[in-house]
Design an enzyme around this catalytic site. Sequence first.
Site, PDB file in Angstrom:
ATOM      1  N   GLU A 120      31.057  28.199 -13.894  1.00 43.11           N
ATOM      2  CA  GLU A 120      29.641  28.489 -13.678  1.00 43.11           C
ATOM      3  C   GLU A 120      29.372  29.973 -13.866  1.00 43.11           C
ATOM      4  OE1 GLU A 120      28.447  27.022  -9.820  1.00 43.11           O
ATOM      5  OE2 GLU A 120      29.238  25.015 -10.221  1.00 43.11           O
ATOM      6  N   GLU A 187      21.745  22.874 -15.600  1.00 46.29           N
ATOM      7  CA  GLU A 187      21.484  22.014 -14.432  1.00 46.29           C
ATOM      8  C   GLU A 187      20.169  22.352 -13.745  1.00 46.29           C
ATOM      9  OE1 GLU A 187      24.763  21.428 -11.729  1.00 46.29           O
ATOM     10  OE2 GLU A 187      23.495  20.429 -10.246  1.00 46.29           O
TER      11      GLU A 187
END
Length: 295
Positions: A120, A187
């Site tokens: 991430e 996301e």
Amino acid sequence: MSGYSSERRINIRDLAGMKGSRPIVSLTAYSAPMARTLDRHTDMILVGDSLGMVVYGMETTVGVTLDMMVAHGAAVVRATSRACVIVDLPFGTYQESPEAAFRAAARVMAETGCSGVKLEGGVEMAETVRFLSQRGIPVLGHIGLMPQSVNAAGGFGVQGKTDDGARRIRADASAIADAGAFAIVIENTVEALASSLTQELKVPTIGIGASPACDGQILVTEDIVGLGGDFMPRFAKRFAELGTALDSAVSEYAEAVRERSFPAAEHCFIPPAKGAGAKPRLAAVSPQAKGQRGA
Ligand code: KIV
């Protein structure tokens, strides 16, 4: 088998080639039985650190360890032969430096046999993405909502709603794409932003709560089959109610044990009658169960 037919394992080049030609189908798996089913239908399986919440009952993904990812990643790779398997690097194993990230990623690749890792982060992780990509470790990026940063971000809200937020996500996307990420998960991000990033980027985008225009979609498998507990993200859709089916199977088993209708004679090992000369009888054991459990 549905979808893309392939005699060999799909690799990151195949995924890149799907951009603009057909959607990349992706789901999460943490175990061999689930991975076996997904392998027939998906292009990419992610061993996500969401396993901390889904399998281990944690509140967030922050407590997931590298050992957990290695154990579950190896199980998923062993059970699959065609889907591209990517394993998440957990919180704390890659943020410190590119070298630390390389050690963690190399261990995951060597001990699981997966095809790449996911991490991430955007601009701040670009140097690390480049370091790994240039040293033989394919990296799947992850921007927008980044669950490992939940403590700093203060929650799991929709990303890119303000001009400033959208600018940051845009910068994150191009930084890690330029650094060599082979694809990028977006996301829980405003639809129009995810859609325009998909058009602008050369690498595939994989949406989760992002946009139907993304080059692929991913969801947590337990969410789509009703095994994810009571909480259901707004962006997920239930395609089955396996939680209900599981509940009734377990309830029927419990009742059968309590009323002594299970096990029945066919589930028991019954020695031959004396002098019959026959081998001991072991009824109702399938060849699959024999092979798998050494019965
Ligand atoms: O950990 C995870 O499962 C993920 C996906 C849902 C994208 O990061």
